[in-house]
Design a protein around this motif. Structure first.
Motif, PDB file in Angstrom:
ATOM      1  N   ALA A  38       1.145  -1.090  -0.090  1.00 22.65           N
ATOM      2  CA  ALA A  38       0.159   0.541  -0.001  1.00 22.65           C
ATOM      3  C   ALA A  38       1.045   1.125   0.176  1.00 22.65           C
ATOM      4  CB  ALA A  38      -0.888   0.058   1.224  1.00 22.65           C
ATOM      5  N   ARG A  39       1.927   1.910   0.788  1.00 21.08           N
ATOM      6  CA  ARG A  39       2.660   2.607   0.949  1.00 21.08           C
ATOM      7  C   ARG A  39       3.737   2.563  -0.528  1.00 21.08           C
ATOM      8  NH1 ARG A  39       6.855   0.638   3.077  1.00 21.08           N
ATOM      9  NH2 ARG A  39       8.283   0.254   1.231  1.00 21.08           N
ATOM     10  N   ARG A  40       3.817   1.092  -1.480  1.00 24.82           N
ATOM     11  CA  ARG A  40       4.175   1.878  -2.530  1.00 24.82           C
ATOM     12  C   ARG A  40       3.147   1.767  -3.561  1.00 24.82           C
ATOM     13  NH1 ARG A  40       7.378  -3.129  -0.719  1.00 24.82           N
ATOM     14  NH2 ARG A  40       5.552  -4.249  -1.960  1.00 24.82           N
ATOM     15  N   LEU A  41       1.982   1.764  -3.990  1.00 23.61           N
ATOM     16  CA  LEU A  41       1.242   2.530  -4.443  1.00 23.61           C
ATOM     17  C   LEU A  41       0.824   3.547  -3.576  1.00 23.61           C
ATOM     18  CD1 LEU A  41      -0.666   2.409  -6.399  1.00 23.61           C
ATOM     19  CD2 LEU A  41      -3.009   0.746  -4.699  1.00 23.61           C
ATOM     20  N   HIS A  42       0.891   4.551  -2.693  1.00 23.73           N
ATOM     21  CA  HIS A  42       0.971   5.508  -2.127  1.00 23.73           C
ATOM     22  C   HIS A  42       1.514   6.671  -3.119  1.00 23.73           C
ATOM     23  CE1 HIS A  42       0.598   8.915   0.297  1.00 23.73           C
ATOM     24  NE2 HIS A  42      -0.029   9.051   0.449  1.00 23.73           N
ATOM     25  N   GLU A  43       2.879   6.059  -2.597  1.00 30.27           N
ATOM     26  CA  GLU A  43       4.166   6.921  -3.319  1.00 30.27           C
ATOM     27  C   GLU A  43       4.104   6.852  -4.691  1.00 30.27           C
ATOM     28  OE1 GLU A  43       7.610   4.578  -1.860  1.00 30.27           O
ATOM     29  OE2 GLU A  43       7.515   5.612   0.678  1.00 30.27           O
ATOM     30  N   ALA A  44       3.980   5.694  -5.911  1.00 30.97           N
ATOM     31  CA  ALA A  44       3.658   5.559  -7.198  1.00 30.97           C
ATOM     32  C   ALA A  44       2.995   6.743  -7.517  1.00 30.97           C
ATOM     33  CB  ALA A  44       3.140   3.947  -7.351  1.00 30.97           C
ATOM     34  N   LEU A  45       1.676   6.719  -7.189  1.00 33.23           N
ATOM     35  CA  LEU A  45       0.334   7.583  -7.053  1.00 33.23           C
ATOM     36  C   LEU A  45       0.614   9.499  -7.340  1.00 33.23           C
ATOM     37  CD1 LEU A  45      -2.731   5.655  -5.770  1.00 33.23           C
ATOM     38  CD2 LEU A  45      -2.331   6.207  -8.232  1.00 33.23           C
ATOM     39  N   LEU A  46       1.608   9.711  -6.106  1.00 33.04           N
ATOM     40  CA  LEU A  46       2.550  10.861  -5.795  1.00 33.04           C
ATOM     41  C   LEU A  46       2.709  11.523  -7.136  1.00 33.04           C
ATOM     42  CD1 LEU A  46       3.019  10.662  -2.450  1.00 33.04           C
ATOM     43  CD2 LEU A  46       1.294  11.672  -2.912  1.00 33.04           C
ATOM     44  N   VAL A  47       3.089  10.168  -7.624  1.00 30.66           N
ATOM     45  CA  VAL A  47       3.762  11.009  -8.611  1.00 30.66           C
ATOM     46  C   VAL A  47       3.686  10.497  -9.822  1.00 30.66           C
ATOM     47  CG1 VAL A  47       6.046  11.300  -7.947  1.00 30.66           C
ATOM     48  CG2 VAL A  47       5.684   9.280  -8.522  1.00 30.66           C
ATOM     49  N   ALA A  48       2.048  10.090 -10.352  1.00 33.92           N
ATOM     50  CA  ALA A  48       1.546   9.356 -11.577  1.00 33.92           C
ATOM     51  C   ALA A  48       1.395  10.294 -13.000  1.00 33.92           C
ATOM     52  CB  ALA A  48       0.503   8.204 -11.326  1.00 33.92           C
ATOM     53  N   ASP A  49       1.257   9.860 -13.884  1.00 32.92           N
ATOM     54  CA  ASP A  49       0.796  10.787 -14.655  1.00 32.92           C
ATOM     55  C   ASP A  49      -0.780  10.597 -15.211  1.00 32.92           C
ATOM     56  OD1 ASP A  49       0.718  11.586 -17.574  1.00 32.92           O
ATOM     57  OD2 ASP A  49       1.691  11.154 -18.549  1.00 32.92           O
ATOM     58  N   VAL A  50      -1.825  10.673 -14.349  1.00 27.33           N
ATOM     59  CA  VAL A  50      -3.360  10.344 -14.841  1.00 27.33           C
ATOM     60  C   VAL A  50      -3.525  11.925 -15.033  1.00 27.33           C
ATOM     61  CG1 VAL A  50      -2.764   8.179 -13.200  1.00 27.33           C
ATOM     62  CG2 VAL A  50      -3.305  10.642 -12.004  1.00 27.33           C
ATOM     63  N   PRO A  51      -4.581  11.994 -15.996  1.00 28.53           N
ATOM     64  CA  PRO A  51      -5.521  13.436 -16.318  1.00 28.53           C
ATOM     65  C   PRO A  51      -6.572  13.400 -15.206  1.00 28.53           C
ATOM     66  CG  PRO A  51      -6.491  10.920 -17.305  1.00 28.53           C
ATOM     67  CD  PRO A  51      -4.933  11.010 -16.285  1.00 28.53           C
ATOM     68  N   HIS A  52      -6.280  13.580 -13.789  1.00 25.25           N
ATOM     69  CA  HIS A  52      -6.914  13.931 -13.039  1.00 25.25           C
ATOM     70  C   HIS A  52      -6.294  14.781 -11.663  1.00 25.25           C
ATOM     71  CE1 HIS A  52      -8.362   9.709 -13.944  1.00 25.25           C
ATOM     72  NE2 HIS A  52      -9.188  10.027 -14.252  1.00 25.25           N
ATOM     73  N   ASP A  53      -7.081  15.417 -11.506  1.00 21.61           N
ATOM     74  CA  ASP A  53      -7.161  16.691 -10.212  1.00 21.61           C
ATOM     75  C   ASP A  53      -6.952  16.204  -8.526  1.00 21.61           C
ATOM     76  OD1 ASP A  53      -6.917  18.568 -11.639  1.00 21.61           O
ATOM     77  OD2 ASP A  53      -9.665  19.282 -11.999  1.00 21.61           O
ATOM     78  N   GLU A  54      -7.843  14.357  -8.576  1.00 23.99           N
ATOM     79  CA  GLU A  54      -7.311  14.415  -7.500  1.00 23.99           C
ATOM     80  C   GLU A  54      -7.480  12.364  -7.277  1.00 23.99           C
ATOM     81  OE1 GLU A  54      -9.849  14.473  -3.045  1.00 23.99           O
ATOM     82  OE2 GLU A  54     -10.384  15.807  -4.468  1.00 23.99           O
ATOM     83  N   VAL A  55      -6.743  12.321  -6.593  1.00 22.59           N
ATOM     84  CA  VAL A  55      -7.083  10.458  -6.212  1.00 22.59           C
ATOM     85  C   VAL A  55      -7.321  10.153  -5.211  1.00 22.59           C
ATOM     86  CG1 VAL A  55      -5.415   8.641  -6.855  1.00 22.59           C
ATOM     87  CG2 VAL A  55      -4.930  10.927  -8.235  1.00 22.59           C
ATOM     88  N   VAL A  56      -8.210   9.542  -4.731  1.00 25.52           N
ATOM     89  CA  VAL A  56      -8.412   9.230  -3.386  1.00 25.52           C
ATOM     90  C   VAL A  56      -8.168   7.317  -3.627  1.00 25.52           C
ATOM     91  CG1 VAL A  56     -10.662   8.771  -2.275  1.00 25.52           C
ATOM     92  CG2 VAL A  56     -10.388  10.511  -3.208  1.00 25.52           C
ATOM     93  N   LEU A  57      -7.336   7.127  -2.666  1.00 27.13           N
ATOM     94  CA  LEU A  57      -6.611   5.447  -2.658  1.00 27.13           C
ATOM     95  C   LEU A  57      -7.110   5.396  -1.337  1.00 27.13           C
ATOM     96  CD1 LEU A  57      -5.539   3.278  -3.213  1.00 27.13           C
ATOM     97  CD2 LEU A  57      -3.388   4.501  -2.204  1.00 27.13           C
ATOM     98  N   VAL A  58      -8.096   4.108  -1.372  1.00 29.99           N
ATOM     99  CA  VAL A  58      -9.013   3.500  -0.327  1.00 29.99           C
ATOM    100  C   VAL A  58      -7.822   1.837   0.394  1.00 29.99           C
ATOM    101  CG1 VAL A  58     -11.160   2.222  -0.268  1.00 29.99           C
ATOM    102  CG2 VAL A  58     -10.977   5.000  -1.537  1.00 29.99           C
ATOM    103  N   LEU A  59      -7.731   2.030   1.142  1.00 33.85           N
ATOM    104  CA  LEU A  59      -6.837   0.963   1.647  1.00 33.85           C
ATOM    105  C   LEU A  59      -8.509   0.696   2.592  1.00 33.85           C
ATOM    106  CD1 LEU A  59      -3.875   2.792   2.161  1.00 33.85           C
ATOM    107  CD2 LEU A  59      -3.962   1.065   0.303  1.00 33.85           C
ATOM    108  N   GLU A  60      -8.029  -0.859   3.457  1.00 38.40           N
ATOM    109  CA  GLU A  60      -8.887  -1.301   4.192  1.00 38.40           C
ATOM    110  C   GLU A  60      -7.545  -2.665   4.726  1.00 38.40           C
ATOM    111  OE1 GLU A  60     -11.100  -3.639   1.650  1.00 38.40           O
ATOM    112  OE2 GLU A  60      -9.802  -5.908   0.476  1.00 38.40           O
ATOM    113  N   GLY A  61      -8.000  -3.016   5.279  1.00 42.80           N
ATOM    114  CA  GLY A  61      -7.951  -4.010   6.573  1.00 42.80           C
ATOM    115  C   GLY A  61      -6.318  -4.068   6.609  1.00 42.80           C
ATOM    116  N   ALA A  62      -5.285  -5.106   7.319  1.00 45.71           N
ATOM    117  CA  ALA A  62      -3.740  -4.632   7.742  1.00 45.71           C
ATOM    118  C   ALA A  62      -2.587  -3.561   5.906  1.00 45.71           C
ATOM    119  CB  ALA A  62      -2.464  -6.008   7.003  1.00 45.71           C
TER     120      ALA A  62
END
Length: 119
Positions: A25-49
């Motif tokens: 989850a940490r790696r995905l979050h870090e990748a989203l911070l620098v991702a090339d996506v055409p969206h102004d906001e990204v919401v990452l939903v995490l569950e469990g561990a």
């Protein structure tokens, strides 16, 4: 707004994520911070561990939401709230049942590969 099913995206690659869900989850979050996506906001939903990998709250354009229970309900709630606030919503998940639940509020549904190709 891009609403990301964290468990589904992490689970799309057999890279050992099941041994360290918080680390994945940490790696995905870090990748989203620098991702090339055409969206102004990204919401990452995490569950469990996986919630141990990124604190709830906002980092730049990425907001992490810790699901109080199963992640699907939190994803639907995020899509609904964003659409009701006037945002165009894209949901990232390979879960067809979840995509169907979000269809009322999401303009688009895409699979994990779409996002992973941009990370």
């Amino acid at each position: 707004m891009l609403v990301v099913d964290g468990a589904n995206v992490v689970g799309a690659r057999p890279d050992g994520w099941w041994k360290d869900r918080a680390g994945a989850a940490r790696r995905l979050h870090e990748a989203l911070l620098v991702a090339d996506v055409p969206h102004d906001e990204v919401v990452l939903v995490l569950e469990g561990a996986a919630k141990g990998g990124a604190r709830a709250g906002r980092d730049a354009h990425v907001r992490v939401v810790h699901a109080p229970g199963e992640g699907d309900a939190a994803i639907v709630a995020q899509a609904q709230a964003a659409a009701e606030a006037g945002a165009r919503v894209t949901v990232v998940s390979a879960d067809r049942a979840l995509q169907a639940r979000c269809a009322r509020w999401a303009d688009t549904g895409v699979g994990p590969t779409w996002l992973l190709d941009r990370l």
